[in-house]
Design an enzyme around this catalytic site. Structure first.
Site, PDB file in Angstrom:
ATOM      1  N   ARG A 163       0.767  -1.204  -0.005  1.00  0.00           N
ATOM      2  CA  ARG A 163       0.044  -0.042   0.049  1.00  0.00           C
ATOM      3  C   ARG A 163       0.827   1.058  -0.189  1.00  0.00           C
ATOM      4  O   ARG A 163       0.550   2.278   0.753  1.00  0.00           O
ATOM      5  CB  ARG A 163      -1.085  -0.160   1.269  1.00  0.00           C
ATOM      6  N   SER A 236     -11.195  -0.520   2.778  1.00  0.00           N
ATOM      7  CA  SER A 236     -10.316  -0.844   4.238  1.00  0.00           C
ATOM      8  C   SER A 236      -9.737   0.558   4.600  1.00  0.00           C
ATOM      9  O   SER A 236      -9.077   1.362   4.015  1.00  0.00           O
ATOM     10  CB  SER A 236      -8.969  -1.666   3.669  1.00  0.00           C
ATOM     11  N   GLU A 332      -5.162   3.840   6.170  1.00  0.00           N
ATOM     12  CA  GLU A 332      -5.072   3.566   4.573  1.00  0.00           C
ATOM     13  C   GLU A 332      -5.442   4.798   3.631  1.00  0.00           C
ATOM     14  O   GLU A 332      -4.868   5.133   2.517  1.00  0.00           O
ATOM     15  CB  GLU A 332      -5.468   2.212   4.210  1.00  0.00           C
TER      16      GLU A 332
HETATM   17  C1  LIG Z   1     -15.748  -0.736  -1.713  1.00  0.00           C
HETATM   18  C2  LIG Z   1     -14.194  -0.336  -1.550  1.00  0.00           C
HETATM   19  C3  LIG Z   1     -13.360  -1.588  -1.913  1.00  0.00           C
HETATM   20  C4  LIG Z   1     -11.957  -0.958  -2.012  1.00  0.00           C
HETATM   21  N1  LIG Z   1     -10.908  -2.606  -2.194  1.00  0.00           N
HETATM   22  C5  LIG Z   1      -9.828  -2.192  -2.159  1.00  0.00           C
HETATM   23  C6  LIG Z   1      -8.941  -3.361  -2.439  1.00  0.00           C
HETATM   24  O1  LIG Z   1      -9.352  -4.537  -2.401  1.00  0.00           O
HETATM   25  N2  LIG Z   1      -7.444  -2.964  -2.328  1.00  0.00           N
HETATM   26  C7  LIG Z   1      -6.956  -1.703  -2.643  1.00  0.00           C
HETATM   27  O2  LIG Z   1      -5.835  -1.659  -2.689  1.00  0.00           O
HETATM   28  N3  LIG Z   1      -7.990  -0.826  -2.315  1.00  0.00           N
HETATM   29  C8  LIG Z   1      -9.207  -0.866  -2.136  1.00  0.00           C
HETATM   30  N4  LIG Z   1      -9.945   0.115  -2.038  1.00  0.00           N
HETATM   31  C9  LIG Z   1      -9.402   1.605  -2.179  1.00  0.00           C
HETATM   32  C10 LIG Z   1      -9.697   2.192  -3.469  1.00  0.00           C
HETATM   33  O3  LIG Z   1     -10.352   1.705  -4.465  1.00  0.00           O
HETATM   34  C11 LIG Z   1      -8.115   2.173  -4.310  1.00  0.00           C
HETATM   35  O4  LIG Z   1      -7.093   2.680  -3.382  1.00  0.00           O
HETATM   36  C12 LIG Z   1      -8.142   2.807  -5.583  1.00  0.00           C
HETATM   37  O5  LIG Z   1      -6.889   2.645  -6.309  1.00  0.00           O
HETATM   38  C13 LIG Z   1      -8.489   4.423  -5.496  1.00  0.00           C
HETATM   39  O6  LIG Z   1      -8.709   5.104  -6.696  1.00  0.00           O
HETATM   40  P1  LIG Z   1      -9.598   6.427  -6.956  1.00  0.00           P
HETATM   41  O7  LIG Z   1      -9.389   6.862  -8.305  1.00  0.00           O
HETATM   42  O8  LIG Z   1     -10.989   6.351  -6.089  1.00  0.00           O
HETATM   43  O9  LIG Z   1      -8.462   7.090  -5.902  1.00  0.00           O
HETATM   44  P2  LIG Z   1      -8.693   8.694  -5.105  1.00  0.00           P
HETATM   45  O10 LIG Z   1      -9.331   8.476  -3.686  1.00  0.00           O
HETATM   46  O11 LIG Z   1      -9.414   9.515  -6.146  1.00  0.00           O
HETATM   47  O12 LIG Z   1      -7.117   8.942  -4.919  1.00  0.00           O
HETATM   48  C14 LIG Z   1      -6.337   8.137  -4.020  1.00  0.00           C
HETATM   49  C15 LIG Z   1      -5.030   8.792  -4.137  1.00  0.00           C
HETATM   50  O13 LIG Z   1      -4.553   9.057  -5.354  1.00  0.00           O
HETATM   51  C16 LIG Z   1      -4.144  10.531  -5.821  1.00  0.00           C
HETATM   52  N5  LIG Z   1      -4.476  10.444  -7.220  1.00  0.00           N
HETATM   53  C17 LIG Z   1      -5.512   9.841  -7.841  1.00  0.00           C
HETATM   54  N6  LIG Z   1      -5.572  10.071  -9.209  1.00  0.00           N
HETATM   55  C18 LIG Z   1      -4.072  10.569  -9.416  1.00  0.00           C
HETATM   56  C19 LIG Z   1      -3.391  11.019 -10.513  1.00  0.00           C
HETATM   57  N7  LIG Z   1      -3.661  10.815 -11.822  1.00  0.00           N
HETATM   58  N8  LIG Z   1      -2.209  11.254 -10.394  1.00  0.00           N
HETATM   59  C20 LIG Z   1      -1.660  11.479  -9.339  1.00  0.00           C
HETATM   60  N9  LIG Z   1      -2.326  11.035  -8.121  1.00  0.00           N
HETATM   61  C21 LIG Z   1      -3.547  10.595  -8.025  1.00  0.00           C
HETATM   62  C22 LIG Z   1      -5.081  11.119  -4.962  1.00  0.00           C
HETATM   63  O14 LIG Z   1      -4.474  12.333  -4.758  1.00  0.00           O
HETATM   64  C23 LIG Z   1      -5.078  10.243  -3.707  1.00  0.00           C
HETATM   65  O15 LIG Z   1      -3.708  10.619  -2.889  1.00  0.00           O
HETATM   66  C24 LIG Z   1     -11.511  -0.123  -1.973  1.00  0.00           C
HETATM   67  C25 LIG Z   1     -12.373   1.092  -1.943  1.00  0.00           C
HETATM   68  C26 LIG Z   1     -13.668   0.878  -1.803  1.00  0.00           C
HETATM   69  C27 LIG Z   1     -14.665   2.169  -1.579  1.00  0.00           C
END
Ligand SMILES: Cc1cc2nc3c(=O)[nH]c(=O)nc-3n(C[C@H](O)[C@H](O)[C@H](O)COP(=O)(O)OP(=O)(O)OC[C@H]3O[C@@H](n4cnc5c(N)ncnc54)[C@H](O)[C@@H]3O)c2cc1C
Length: 336
Positions: A163, A236, A332
């Protein structure tokens, strides 16, 4: 690009927090990134927002939110054994999974149904069911915000860990990822080290295919995790803590069923969910926030929860787990 003022962010974060951003800039083309940095990101605060599934907004955001929304999956190279894909940051992660299943490309099927966009996947090195995205990332392209310079980082240069990556360290809040390159295999192989997945596949007596593995992962997740469209959550909330083996052995005297996975350097990785559950927090709520009934590691918005209510639950859990196990849970989720 599209600039909006006083944008409600409720639909841009899976926790469903009702907060507003002073300005919200949607980038529709990767070529616009250098001018976005020059024109809009010379002053803080700013935040790069993907799908908002790993972000907890704790208050209104008095700055500019930048949302990369450009999509696309390009096939760059292929041999008889593998393919190289270049995927735009705004592509929904699960679209890439579907693309790979359709074309019989192996490597990321265990990461089915993780919410969010491709550009965020390397940031926390998403992982599930024995696979991490680092296993297939070839390189990551983007721009450094403080210098405006483009970068292209190879897999080792991304310094992926559990992570974690360079994007959560030196480049934290200082880069816009534009494209992620993946190397995926054409050769049939699966990672079934996660017992729950292997068992579920066996029980269903289905032939082992990309489709059946992905489908099984989706079903396990659906049974365990709340759908953010129905119940706001960020997956998580805490990282699984890693402790010295001596501490783990000591704890198992009192808690013989404590789960511990081998981690590098003689450490043990514990299940944060189990610790939270043992602290009496599974399915518990304080006001409109609490933990999920099937998975204590997931904090949820039961409806109309304020950021403070979510934070209060998180702080109480940290306190209770510390008191019981002398382990400090680390968040996380990104708190903004
Ligand atoms: C129901 C649920 C289940 C999940 N299951 C998992 C799992 O099994 N495993 C896991 O690892 N995670 C899991 N997650 C967490 C999440 O889905 C992941 O971390 C995912 O990659 C986040 O993507 P996002 O686009 O929504 O990120 P955001 O929340 O929009 O951003 C996350 C981070 O990335 C940065 N960021 C986003 N886009 C960019 C970009 N283009 N350039 C630079 N920085 C950027 C943001 O500034 C922030 O720091 C889960 C979440 C939920 C709600």
């Amino acid at each position: 690009m599209k600039l909006t003022e006083y944008q409600n962010l409720k639909d841009y974060n899976t926790f469903g927090m009702e907060v507003a951003a002073q300005r919200f800039l949607q980038i529709e083309n990767a070529d616009e990134v250098p001018s976005v940095i020059r024109e809009y990101l010379q002053e803080k605060p700013y935040y790069i927002l993907g799908g908002g599934s790993n972000t907890l907004f704790t208050k209104d955001f008095d700055g500019i939110i930048v949302h990369p929304a450009f999509t696309g999956i390009e096939l760059m190279e292929q041999t008889s054994d593998d393919v190289v894909l270049r995927v735009a940051a705004g592509e929904p992660w699960d679209n890439l999974i579907q693309y790979c299943i359709k074309r019989q490309l192996y490597g990321i099927e265990n990461l089915t149904a993780i919410p969010g966009l491709v550009g965020s996947a390397p940031v926390q090195n998403i992982g599930a069911y024995g696979v991490e995205v680092k296993d297939t990332v070839l390189k990551v392209e983007g721009y450094v915000i403080s210098t405006g310079e483009p970068f292209s980082l190879t897999n080792p240069e991304c310094r992926f860990a559990y992570r974690n990556s360079i994007f959560k360290q030196e480049l934290k809040h200082d880069c816009i990822i534009t494209y992620v390159w993946f190397q995926l295999s054409k050769i049939k192989h699966f990672t079934l080290s996660y017992q729950g997945l292997a068992k579920a596949l066996e029980e269903r007596e289905l032939p082992l295919t990309l489709h059946s593995v992905s489908d099984c992962v989706r079903k396990i997740r659906d049974a365990k995790l709340p759908d953010p469209k129905m119940v706001g959550n960020g997956g998580s909330f805490f990282k699984n803590p890693v402790v010295p083996i001596e501490q783990f052995t000591e704890l198992t005297v009192q808690y013989p069923d404590l789960v511990g996975y081998d981690a590098p350097d003689g450490m043990k990785k514990l299940s944060a969910g189990q610790l939270i559950e043992k602290a009496g927090w599974k399915g518990k709520r304080l006001g409109n926030a609490g933990t999920w009934k099937n998975q204590a590691l997931v904090l949820v918005n039961y409806g109309g929860a304020t950021p403070n209510e979510v934070l209060q639950v998180a702080e109480t859990i940290i306190h209770d787990v510390k008191t019981l196990f002398d382990i400090t849970l680390e968040m996380e989720i990104n708190q903004i």
